[in-house]
Motif scaffolding. Structure first.
Motif, PDB file in Angstrom:
ATOM      1  N   THR A   1      11.299 105.900  42.316  1.00  0.00           N
ATOM      2  CA  THR A   1      12.175 106.424  43.365  1.00  0.00           C
ATOM      3  C   THR A   1      12.812 107.740  42.930  1.00  0.00           C
ATOM      4  O   THR A   1      12.987 108.636  43.746  1.00  0.00           O
ATOM      5  CB  THR A   1      13.276 105.404  43.739  1.00  0.00           C
TER       6      THR A   1
ATOM      7  N   LEU B   1       8.210 105.078  49.580  1.00  0.00           N
ATOM      8  CA  LEU B   1       8.610 103.687  49.409  1.00  0.00           C
ATOM      9  C   LEU B   1       7.449 102.715  49.613  1.00  0.00           C
ATOM     10  O   LEU B   1       7.379 101.683  48.950  1.00  0.00           O
ATOM     11  CB  LEU B   1       9.747 103.338  50.371  1.00  0.00           C
TER      12      LEU B   1
ATOM     13  N   PHE C   1       6.630 100.069  46.779  1.00  0.00           N
ATOM     14  CA  PHE C   1       6.690  98.628  47.018  1.00  0.00           C
ATOM     15  C   PHE C   1       5.341  97.950  46.840  1.00  0.00           C
ATOM     16  O   PHE C   1       5.279  96.809  46.397  1.00  0.00           O
ATOM     17  CB  PHE C   1       7.276  98.329  48.390  1.00  0.00           C
TER      18      PHE C   1
END
Length: 119
Positions: free
Chosen positions: A87, A93, A97
């Motif tokens: 990050t 994202l 993830f």
């Protein structure tokens, strides 16, 4: 109580012998897995993974992140610092993830244990 061929001493000795043999087998297996996992982890630094995922987007990047998560030997406790580093590096994202979820699900120890079940 030696009726019907039931002997307490032989049954207890067999149970103790079985327990000790299984503990030694599990200890040997876990020792080998820890050594192999540590060796692979030392030759696969997080910087290499970050450089492979940087500057990519879309479904190809998400798929690549999931594949890298299955290949890298990071457990969930070491995936959290990688998550923070990814990050901070500005990765998407969805990419972060997919790496975070696939990494602990298919680490080296679980792949070896799963393979040993089917062989």
């Amino acid at each position: 109580m030696e009726g019907a061929g039931f002997h307490w001493t032989s049954r207890l000795e067999g149970s103790i012998q079985f327990f000790l043999c299984e503990v030694l087998k599990i200890f040997a297996l876990l020792s080998v897995l820890v050594i192999v996992n540590s060796w692979v982890q030392s030759h696969s630094p997080p910087e290499r993974t970050r450089s492979m995922l940087g500057g990519r987007s879309g479904p190809g990047a998400t798929t690549m992140a999931a594949l890298l998560g299955t290949l890298t030997p990071f457990c969930f406790s070491s995936s959290i610092p990688l998550f923070i580093g990814f990050t901070a590096a500005g990765l998407l994202l969805s990419v972060i993830f997919s790496f975070l979820i696939s990494s602990p699900l298919a680490d080296l120890a679980s792949v070896i244990l799963l393979t040993s079940i089917f062989i």
